[in-house]
Design an enzyme around this catalytic site. Structure first.
Site, short mmCIF file in Angstrom:
data_model
loop_
_atom_site.label_atom_id
_atom_site.label_comp_id
_atom_site.label_asym_id
_atom_site.label_seq_id
_atom_site.Cartn_x
_atom_site.Cartn_y
_atom_site.Cartn_z
N ILE A 162 0.89 -1.29 0.03
CA ILE A 162 -0.04 0.16 0.05
C ILE A 162 0.84 1.39 0.13
O ILE A 162 2.18 1.16 0.41
CB ILE A 162 -0.89 -0.07 0.98
N ASP A 163 0.35 2.31 -0.36
CA ASP A 163 1.09 3.58 -0.47
C ASP A 163 1.91 4.08 0.82
O ASP A 163 1.18 3.62 1.85
CB ASP A 163 0.16 4.88 -0.92
N LYS A 164 2.80 4.79 0.58
CA LYS A 164 3.46 5.33 1.64
C LYS A 164 2.45 6.01 2.91
O LYS A 164 2.71 5.87 3.95
CB LYS A 164 4.55 6.40 1.45
#
Length: 355
Positions: A162-164
């Site tokens: 998942i994104d930062k």
């Protein structure tokens, strides 16, 4: 003929990764009519670059090698005109990853998998010059006695990410078998993935589906882009449902069928409901509301409380690689999103009482 039909490239869009983007490779090989009988593990190793026979055997053990639609063992003898399909976790990349004693929220762990509730702001895996302070660095320390995490792989055990600046649930494999087994589930779309997002605007319907191809933007290489006609990009499906309406914003649940880079963020922008404070996809300015100075200050205060896109990977379901049991994990919405949602409730209540 080798067809790398759904291979994910290593040159990601950036160090943030993508919402639950799968980290596996998919190959299809159509066997020539003059092919002699040979073990499939030997045959595949000869056809695909940089893939060891042991990795092929591990993929076969997990049921990830299909011949004419049926799973086969590594001892299967390839025959002329066979159609071979292979799903494998990404190959190791030789690079030194420094184990770091970084606190991580582990919600479940056994001999095969570890489930983590990732905080917003933490990059999942090293890359693009960012080789410290990632989730992988933390896992390399926590799982330092696990063979898979001594391999030198830049992404040991990862089959999705998942994104930062997205918070929430991730599953990480602790063995090669578990990694291949989980990769197959993500490829077959049998995992259950739900997000909660705060988006701009009042959705017209109570639920809906965005079915639109996603690919790299032709104008900005750091962004992804919807291709409505489906001629470019990759197939992407996001189902959404309204959880709470708060006037100029809406709390929605998003259920993923596919896992393209920035999928939810791109799809929400496409339907003109960008995620609140998403600086890459148009959510970090006032999209809906009034022109009053007091309202502008309210929005800036909300942005300060939640200084990232308001998106949380709330739950993940999958089949355990060894036991075959259905596993389901859920996490609370983080405090920054909760505070902003509560502020919107207060603002909306006051607004309607004035009217």
């Amino acid at each position: 003929m080798v067809d790398e039909t759904t291979r994910n490239p290593y040159d990601e869009i950036d160090d943030e990764g993508g919402e639950q983007q799968e980290l596996y490779e998919h190959f299809r090989i159509d066997v020539d009519k003059g092919q002699g009988l040979v073990r499939i593990d030997k045959f595949i190793t000869s056809k695909l670059e940089s893939i060891s026979r042991s990795r092929v055997q591990s993929a076969a053990d997990a049921g990830n090698i299909l011949v004419n639609g049926n799973a086969v063992k590594s001892s299967y003898k390839v025959k002329p005109l066979d159609s071979i399909s292979i799903v494998m976790a990404y190959p190791p990349r030789e690079i030194e990853i420094i184990p770091q004693d970084i606190p991580i929220n582990i919600v479940y762990e056994d001999d095969d998998v570890v489930v983590v509730n990732k905080e917003a702001g933490m990059v999942v895996h090293p890359g693009h010059g960012n080789y410290t302070d990632t989730l992988v660095n933390a896992l390399m320390y926590h799982l330092r006695d696990v063979p898979l995490f001594k391999s030198g792989d830049v992404r040991p055990g990862l089959v999705h990410r998942i994104d930062k600046n997205t918070s929430g649930i991730l599953v990480i494999a602790k063995t090669e078998f578990a990694m291949n087994h989980l990769a197959r589930q993500f490829f077959d779309r049998t995992t259950k993935r739900r997000y909660v997002a705060l988006v701009w605007g009042d959705m017209e319907e109570d639920e809906g589906t965005v079915d639109a191809h996603i690919g790299r933007s032709p104008r900005d290489r750091m962004k992804m882009h919807v291709f409505p006609e489906g001629d470019d990009g990759k197939h992407a499906i996001t189902h959404w449902k309204v959880l709470e309406r708060l006037g100029y914003v809406t709390v929605v649940e998003c259920r993923l069928e596919t896992g393209r880079t920035h999928q939810i963020r791109v799809h929400m922008e496409y339907i003109r409901h960008p995620i609140f404070n998403d600086d890459r996809y148009g959510g970090d300015s006032i999209v809906k509301g009034t022109t009053f100075t007091k309202y502008k200050q309210f929005i800036q205060n909300c942005f300060s409380i939640c200084p990232r896109h308001a998106l949380h990977a709330k739950s993940l379901g999958f089949v355990h690689p060894t036991t075959g049991k259905e596993m389901f994990f859920e996490s609370d919405i983080p405090n920054d999103m909760v505070q902003v949602i509560e502020r919107w409730k207060t603002y909306t209540a006051a607004r309607f009482s004035e009217e």
